[in-house]
Write an enzyme that holds these catalytic residues in place. Structure first.
Site, PDB file in Angstrom:
ATOM      1  CE  LYS A   1      -2.123  -0.823   3.933  1.00 13.13           C
ATOM      2  NZ  LYS A   1      -1.433  -2.027   4.384  1.00 13.13           N
TER       3      LYS A   1
ATOM      4  NE  ARG B   1      -3.803  -0.993  10.209  1.00 10.89           N
ATOM      5  CZ  ARG B   1      -2.742  -0.469   9.600  1.00 10.89           C
ATOM      6  NH1 ARG B   1      -2.814   0.737   9.105  1.00 10.89           N
ATOM      7  NH2 ARG B   1      -1.639  -1.157   9.478  1.00 10.89           N
TER       8      ARG B   1
ATOM      9  NE  ARG C   1       7.570  -3.241   5.428  1.00  9.08           N
ATOM     10  CZ  ARG C   1       6.274  -2.994   5.545  1.00  9.08           C
ATOM     11  NH1 ARG C   1       5.514  -2.895   4.465  1.00  9.08           N
ATOM     12  NH2 ARG C   1       5.730  -2.811   6.715  1.00  9.08           N
TER      13      ARG C   1
ATOM     14  NE  ARG D   1       6.731  -0.010   9.780  1.00  4.12           N
ATOM     15  CZ  ARG D   1       5.516  -0.124   9.244  1.00  4.12           C
ATOM     16  NH1 ARG D   1       5.295   0.337   8.037  1.00  4.12           N
ATOM     17  NH2 ARG D   1       4.536  -0.683   9.905  1.00  4.12           N
TER      18      ARG D   1
ATOM     19  NE  ARG E   1       2.723  -4.475  11.296  1.00  2.00           N
ATOM     20  CZ  ARG E   1       3.768  -4.271  10.496  1.00  2.00           C
ATOM     21  NH1 ARG E   1       4.939  -4.820  10.774  1.00  2.00           N
ATOM     22  NH2 ARG E   1       3.655  -3.506   9.446  1.00  2.00           N
TER      23      ARG E   1
HETATM   24  P1  AMP Z   1       1.284   0.769   8.987  1.00  2.00           P
HETATM   25  O1  AMP Z   1       2.457   1.633   8.705  1.00  2.00           O
HETATM   26  O2  AMP Z   1       0.060   1.167   8.212  1.00  2.00           O
HETATM   27  O3  AMP Z   1       1.603  -0.716   8.840  1.00  2.00           O
HETATM   28  O4  AMP Z   1       0.904   1.002  10.529  1.00  2.00           O
HETATM   29  C1  AMP Z   1       1.820   0.684  11.566  1.00  2.00           C
HETATM   30  C2  AMP Z   1       1.079   0.552  12.869  1.00  2.00           C
HETATM   31  O5  AMP Z   1       0.447   1.798  13.195  1.00  2.00           O
HETATM   32  C3  AMP Z   1      -0.048  -0.472  12.879  1.00  2.00           C
HETATM   33  O6  AMP Z   1       0.410  -1.788  13.139  1.00  2.00           O
HETATM   34  C4  AMP Z   1      -0.924   0.075  14.012  1.00  2.00           C
HETATM   35  O7  AMP Z   1      -0.369  -0.201  15.277  1.00  2.00           O
HETATM   36  C5  AMP Z   1      -0.827   1.586  13.803  1.00  2.00           C
HETATM   37  N1  AMP Z   1      -1.865   2.079  12.875  1.00  2.00           N
HETATM   38  C6  AMP Z   1      -1.671   2.645  11.645  1.00  2.00           C
HETATM   39  N2  AMP Z   1      -2.840   2.999  11.086  1.00  2.00           N
HETATM   40  C7  AMP Z   1      -3.800   2.652  11.971  1.00  2.00           C
HETATM   41  C8  AMP Z   1      -5.227   2.729  11.955  1.00  2.00           C
HETATM   42  N3  AMP Z   1      -5.903   3.237  10.908  1.00  2.00           N
HETATM   43  N4  AMP Z   1      -5.896   2.266  13.055  1.00  2.00           N
HETATM   44  C9  AMP Z   1      -5.250   1.781  14.123  1.00  2.00           C
HETATM   45  N5  AMP Z   1      -3.914   1.647  14.196  1.00  2.00           N
HETATM   46  C10 AMP Z   1      -3.179   2.079  13.122  1.00  2.00           C
END
Ligand code: AMP
Length: 219
Positions: free
Chosen positions: A13, A88, A127, A161, A172
């Site tokens: 994404k 989400r 990554r 990360r 996740r």
């Molecule tokens: P991402 O970079 O999108 O994989 O997000 C990393 C982490 O941020 C996720 O595993 C969640 O802990 C938190 N996170 C990001 N976006 C959301 C969301 N829309 N709702 C809840 N937690 C989020």
């Protein structure tokens, strides 16, 4: 054009949102990036989110809804935006509907990137990004051309990360299947929904995405 990119962690994404943003000028709105910036800056929100993110859980709905509501009011979002990692949960999807309705904005397309769980663990664990310019790489699928040197800026500093490890990926993916996947039928039922193969090469996924948007603009 306002879009949502849906898919599990590691589906691509972020990469595709960045490419669409470069190509069309839409603003990439990644709640993950916003939360990581808050963690880095040590803000109260960042302190609250840090442990949840490191455990692979979801940050409370009201926190991310607040972040997006504030961000879409910025003038640059008038050009269009790509939601990457939001919504989400069902509550976030419903809050987004209200937010858009209140601002007389519409969602032009919801795109799902489909990937197998087995491939995701390998993708995520591999990554890394350049610490200086942010260029993204992967040990397996996209290593740097010269080992240890960023192709884009020549820097030798890289970062990974904290939540991109095998243990956290399991949590996740669980959060994705339990809380995020249920919103797919919600969008599918409303139309303007497309599901693409996220297992394909990044350039192939990008071409499919661009094609699906072009089809829409042309009628
Ligand atoms: P991402 O970079 O999108 O994989 O997000 C990393 C982490 O941020 C996720 O595993 C969640 O802990 C938190 N996170 C990001 N976006 C959301 C969301 N829309 N709702 C809840 N937690 C989020």
């Amino acid at each position: 054009m306002n879009l949502i990119l849906l898919g599990p962690p590691g589906a691509g994404k972020g990469t595709q949102a960045e490419r669409l943003s470069r190509r069309f000028g839409f603003v990439q709105l990644s709640t993950g990036d916003m939360l990581r910036a808050a963690v880095k800056a040590g803000t109260p929100l960042g302190l609250k989110a840090k442990a949840i993110m490191e455990a692979g859980g979801l940050v409370p709905d009201e926190v991310v809804i607040g972040l997006i509501a504030e961000r879409i009011d910025q003038p640059d979002c008038k050009k269009g935006f790509i939601l990457d990692g939001f919504p989400r949960t069902t509550a976030q999807a419903e809050a987004l509907d209200k937010m858009l309705e209140g601002r007389k904005l519409r969602l032009d397309k919801v795109i799902e990137l489909k990937v197998d769980d087995a491939a995701l663990t390998e993708r995520i664990a591999g990554r890394f990004t350049c610490a200086k310019c942010g260029a993204g790489y992967n040990d397996l699928s996209k290593p740097t051309k010269v080992p240890g040197v960023c192709d884009a800026c020549g820097s030798k500093e890289f970062s990974r990360r904290k939540d991109d490890n095998r243990e956290t990926v399991v949590a996740r993916l669980k959060a994705y299947h339990e809380q995020t996947a249920p919103i797919i039928p919600y969008y599918r039922a409303r139309g303007r929904f497309v599901s693409l193969d996220g297992m394909a090469d990044m350039d192939v996924v990008e071409a499919a995405l661009v094609k699906s948007l072009a089809v829409m603009t042309n009628g």
